[in-house]
Design an enzyme around this catalytic site. Structure first.
Site, PDB file in Angstrom:
ATOM      1  NE  ARG A 109     -39.274  18.368 -17.603  1.00 45.16           N
ATOM      2  CZ  ARG A 109     -39.283  16.664 -17.579  1.00 45.16           C
ATOM      3  NH1 ARG A 109     -39.968  16.561 -17.717  1.00 45.16           N
ATOM      4  NH2 ARG A 109     -37.269  17.144 -16.298  1.00 45.16           N
ATOM      5  N   GLY A 118     -28.695  18.087 -17.534  1.00 46.48           N
ATOM      6  CA  GLY A 118     -29.058  19.259 -16.929  1.00 46.48           C
ATOM      7  C   GLY A 118     -27.787  20.142 -17.980  1.00 46.48           C
ATOM      8  NE  ARG A 353     -32.291  10.881 -19.123  1.00 49.79           N
ATOM      9  CZ  ARG A 353     -32.293  12.312 -18.807  1.00 49.79           C
ATOM     10  NH1 ARG A 353     -32.024  13.058 -19.090  1.00 49.79           N
ATOM     11  NH2 ARG A 353     -31.607  12.875 -17.070  1.00 49.79           N
ATOM     12  CG  HIS A 469     -25.586  18.317 -12.317  1.00 47.49           C
ATOM     13  ND1 HIS A 469     -23.692  19.291 -12.146  1.00 47.49           N
ATOM     14  CD2 HIS A 469     -25.413  18.185 -13.734  1.00 47.49           C
ATOM     15  CE1 HIS A 469     -23.402  19.232 -13.342  1.00 47.49           C
ATOM     16  NE2 HIS A 469     -23.995  19.211 -13.948  1.00 47.49           N
ATOM     17  CB  SER A 775       1.214  -1.428 -40.468  1.00 46.42           C
ATOM     18  OG  SER A 775       1.344  -0.932 -38.441  1.00 46.42           O
ATOM     19  CB  CYS A 842       0.497   0.852 -35.373  1.00 48.05           C
ATOM     20  SG  CYS A 842       1.303   1.838 -35.971  1.00 48.05           S
ATOM     21  CE1 TYR A 862      -2.214  -4.476 -36.734  1.00 45.76           C
ATOM     22  CE2 TYR A 862      -2.133  -6.380 -39.017  1.00 45.76           C
ATOM     23  CZ  TYR A 862      -1.027  -4.785 -37.928  1.00 45.76           C
ATOM     24  OH  TYR A 862      -0.504  -4.482 -38.669  1.00 45.76           O
TER      25      TYR A 862
END
Length: 895
Positions: A109, A118, A353, A469, A775, A842, A862
């Site tokens: 696996r 999957g 998990r 799935h 900015s 921005c 910011y």
């Protein structure tokens, strides 16, 4: 959770210093070794360590996968380690791979460091052939079980390793069931299954052009290679791209002794979550099938039973399973996704998990784990994927809306989705490219459907359960999903969805409610979300941690109100050009453009000023003292003029001018590369009356609002500055215009610039002497740094991502090495000249969690993003602060 290169670069991982060792027995690893052993391998090792029943096995590391992917062979010493660990496994089990009398059977696996359910390959029952199957029969006394395992092995190996179409095997099963009168696979007798093995081997030989391999060691070698190769299969690459999974070496391979859920009615297999992954409730949530193997549950081919039904079938095993799930959740301090098998009444765990969950569930689970004393608030903040909060910020079906419910299925992944019915992944992708909203309808989904699922608004399946799935992948994506809807019949070839007497065709519109499992005919009215309950609590915790402010990009008072509701602390970008595109307004803009002299432009500019003054006043009133950054006109003027012949003729008539004269004006304004052309401050310098009008509108609106006893703090931004001289010319115009109002000026204002030209970054020290703020406009900065046109990037970026030239689309997440280096230089130069220079960002990068963390690391004041991404940025800013504290602690300990 943030898996960001912005912090990964600052931390050296010292948990896996294991050079030269390629294979680990389950009793050698631990949960800290995910990068090396993959999530599955680390989980199996940890469960072994804490005494949970796990079938013996070993893990081949991700280093081997990386070596194999690059070189096509294995590193020196690997073959010997594999041989040693296989022998150790054989000794512990008392069986031998390929021994006709006492055969060892194993699973092979995959398991990457980040869960990809999957997307990669698995082979079960490896070691079976015509001789060893007889040994299994003698050992178990169960001929049906032996041949059921054998046919499953040939089918899975033929599909995964030898590339034979899975549907050919399923078709053979259906033919045999019809011939024998069997209703279900479990109704087939031992002799039927024996015939099926022979048929499957014939299919393999015909389709693959060679015989099915008999030697178990050859089977093992081929299976390991197939799992490694699946790391780069189409669906795995697509999944990593969709989920922005980067920087991994590859997949590990787990070779584990088989335990069998298909040995009879006292055996079974299941998948479960320690809490509800859909809504976060503290309930044992899962499904199982008796007399089955794991693929039967997750593939959705058989509809499984709810986990609670197991107590009725085997109360002892159920109690043991509940104890195990409680132990695992407490140990990992998180909701776990577990796989288990019951063999002849004995319980084994095959995986644990951290479970994938919806945003709603993530927020609730995080808060509940704090209340239960398992997590601190800061740890809880790190458990919520900031990007996933988008799921909570999209409209839901309006509660008062009338519902024409035509069918009900399982509420596999919450939210609402509306769109046209499509029946294939290709159709979903094609529709998405045309910006059409679709619902992908399937009998059951498979990993190959991943790109179509990503393109669709929601998923509807007629088969499968809550852990199928479709359900698992949709929850991870934040897609609405209704699964296992047995009321519907899906005819893919005819493109029809049949519900009793109702027949729906491809293109018909339906709505899914993933929270209730309802399928509704037609398009439903939606309602806006809000910040309440646990969501509000998480945001409050984040605000107490973060240092980075979060503003919004807004051009209307409505957007401002939405943003404030979501916690915005100001406006980081008001695009004034957006105010001009309404039909009534664009006429005035065109009148201004077509004016032949200053006098002819005066009237439309005066009317535009009145309109803009009203717009600004509404925004200032809503923001009431919060900073409002207004960018003066940025786009080139030709964008306001028509571009079709019919529209040109209509406009020429409106302004009583010839079509030829209008076409000449348009031609004169046309630019070869408008993104680098006559726009931004260049437009203001050549057309100062436009910028003067806008500054007047700002000033007059601000003064009027202050008179209403409200506060105004406005930041006037000059766009596209590349030289300090451009800025000083425009700054002079702004200051002189405001000064004309004399003592009437009663508001606070700053004048600064958008940093979007690379030269501005390099000369930021000079510009900072004049500017009150910077900015970053990272959209333009990115395209100018790369030399990519953001409007044309789509024609090649998918290829760049697919073959690894780029890890992320630089327009979606900041390129930290290139664009980020320019930003860092700009911050350092600017603040060297002006220590407290305000600097923000921005554009939509301000709502990307990885970019937010990077900006926090740069020391920006910011970030600014669209209103609905404000909560995403708030959480990401807090996570960035927590990560940087960890880095600081790490460096302190290292010194």
């Amino acid at each position: 959770m943030i898996a960001s290169s912005s912090v990964a670069k600052a931390v050296k991982d010292t948990s896996e210093t294991t050079a030269g060792k390629y294979v680990y027995s389950f009793d050698e690893g631990s949960k800290e070794m995910k990068k090396l052993l993959g999530g599955k391998g680390a989980g199996l090792a940890e469960m072994t360590k804490i005494g949970i029943p796990v079938p013996s096995g070993f893990t081949i590391t991700t280093d081997v996968c990386a070596f194999f992917s690059q070189n096509g062979n294995y590193p020196k010493g690997f073959a010997e380690e594999l041989k040693t660990n296989l022998a150790r496994l054989e000794n512990s089990m008392g069986k031998r791979l390929g021994d006709p009398a006492n055969p060892l059977l194993v699973s092979v696996r995959s398991g990457a460091a980040v869960s990809m359910p999957g997307m990669m390959d698995t082979v079960l029952n490896l070691g079976l052939n015509d001789k060893t199957v007889e040994g299994v029969i003698k050992k178990t006394g169960n001929e049906r079980f032996a041949y059921d395992s054998y046919r499953r092995f040939v089918q899975m190996f033929g599909d995964v390793v030898m590339g034979v179409d899975h549907d050919l095997f399923e078709g053979a099963i259906e033919i045999l069931k019809k011939k024998t009168g069997a209703e279900k696979d479990t109704d087939l007798k031992a002799d039927d299954l024996k015939k099926l093995v022979k048929k499957f081997r014939e299919i393999v030989k015909k389709e693959a052009g060679k015989d099915f391999p008999e030697k178990p060691l050859e089977q093992l070698k081929m299976a390991i290679e197939a799992v490694f190769n699946s790391w780069d299969n189409e669906r795995a690459r697509a999944y990593r791209m969709i989920h922005n999974i980067t920087g991994l070496k590859g997949t590990a391979v787990n070779v584990q002794s088989m335990v069998f859920g298909n040995m009879g009615n006292d055996s079974g297999t299941g998948v479960a979550f320690t809490r509800n992954p859909s809504n976060g409730d503290k309930e044992f949530y899962g499904e199982f099938l008796m007399n089955a193997q794991g693929e039967d549950v997750v593939a959705g081919i058989r509809t499984p039973l709810s986990i609670g039904e197991l107590e009725k079938i085997n109360s002892g095993v159920f109690k043991q399973l509940v104890a195990v799930k409680n132990k695992l959740e407490k140990h990992y301090r998180d909701m776990q996704d577990i796989e288990f098998t019951i063999e002849k009444g004995k319980l084994f765990l095959l995986q644990t998990r951290n479970g994938k969950r919806t945003a709603h569930a993530a927020v609730k689970i995080a808060c509940d784990l704090v209340d239960e004393g398992l997590l601190t608030k800061e740890e809880a903040l790190m458990k919520v994927d900031a990007k996933s909060l988008n799921q909570l910020l999209h409209p839901q079906i309006k509660k008062s809306a009338d519902r024409n419910v035509i069918a009900n299925g399982l509420p596999a992944s919450p939210g609402a989705a509306c769109g046209k019915i499509v029946f294939t992944s290709d159709a979903a992708i094609e529709a998405a490219e045309k910006h059409e909203k679709v619902i992908l309808v399937r009998k059951e989904t498979s990993p190959e459907d991943i790109t179509g699922m990503n393109a669709a608004m929601g998923i509807l399946t007629s088969r499968g359960g809550m852990t199928s799935h479709a359900a698992v992948v949709c929850r991870g994506m934040g897609k609405c999903c209704v699964a296992g809807c047995t009321d519907i019949s899906v005819n893919v070839s005819a493109k029809k969805l049949i519900i009793g007497d109702l027949v729906l065709n491809e293109g018909d519109i339906i709505t899914l409610d993933g929270s209730t499992g309802e399928i509704i005919l037609g398009e439903m009215e939606m309602q806006e979300p809000g910040l309440t309950g646990n969501f509000k609590k998480i945001m409050e915790w984040a605000d107490k941690v973060r240092k980075l402010k979060v503003r919004t990009n807004a051009d209307t008072s409505h957007d401002c109100m939405v943003a404030i509701e979501f916690g915005a602390e100001g406006i980081g970008l008001c695009r004034t050009e957006h105010m001009f595109f309404e039909e009534s307004r664009i006429h005035l803009v065109r009148q201004m453009i077509l004016g032949k002299n200053e006098e002819e432009r005066k009237e439309p500019l005066s009317k535009l000023k009145q309109i803009q003054r009203g717009d600004f006043a509404e925004i200032f009133e809503v923001m009431n003292g919060l900073p409002v950054l207004v960018r003066l006109l940025d786009p080139p003027l030709h964008e306001f003029l028509p571009n079709t012949k019919e529209a040109v003729m209509e406009l020429a008539g409106d302004f009583k001018m010839s079509v030829e004269d209008l076409e000449m004006v348009i031609a004169n304004l046309h630019e070869i590369n408008p993104m680098l052309g006559h726009r931004g401050c260049r437009l203001g310098i050549t057309n100062p009356d436009i910028y003067k009008m806008q500054v007047q509108a700002i000033a007059e609106a601000a003064m009027a609002v202050v008179k209403k006893r409200k506060k105004v703090n406005v930041e006037i931004e000059i766009p596209l500055v590349g030289t300090v001289n451009e800025f000083t010319v425009m700054k002079k115009l702004v200051l002189e215009t405001i000064a004309e109002y004399g003592d009437k000026v009663n508001f606070n204002y700053k004048v600064g610039t958008m940093i979007e030209v690379p030269r501005a970054c390099v000369t930021a020290g000079e510009i900072a002497k004049e500017a009150d703020f910077f900015s970053f406009g990272t959209n333009d900065l990115t395209q100018m740094t790369f030399g990519y046109s953001r409007d044309d990037l789509g024609s090649f970026v998918s290829k760049y991502l697919d073959i690894g030239i780029l890890e992320r689309d630089p327009m979606a997440s900041i390129d930290q090495d290139g664009v980020g280096s320019l930003m860092r230089m700009c911050v350092e130069l600017g603040r060297k000249e002006k220590k407290n220079l305000e600097i923000g960002i921005c554009g939509e990068h301000g709502g990307d969690p990885d970019s937010v963390v990077f900006c926090h690391g740069l020391g920006l004041d910011y970030v600014s993003c669209s209103p609905y991404r404000v909560p995403v940025a708030r959480l990401a800013a807090a996570q960035g602060e927590i990560l940087l504290r960890k880095i600081s602690n790490f460096h302190s300990l290292s010194e």
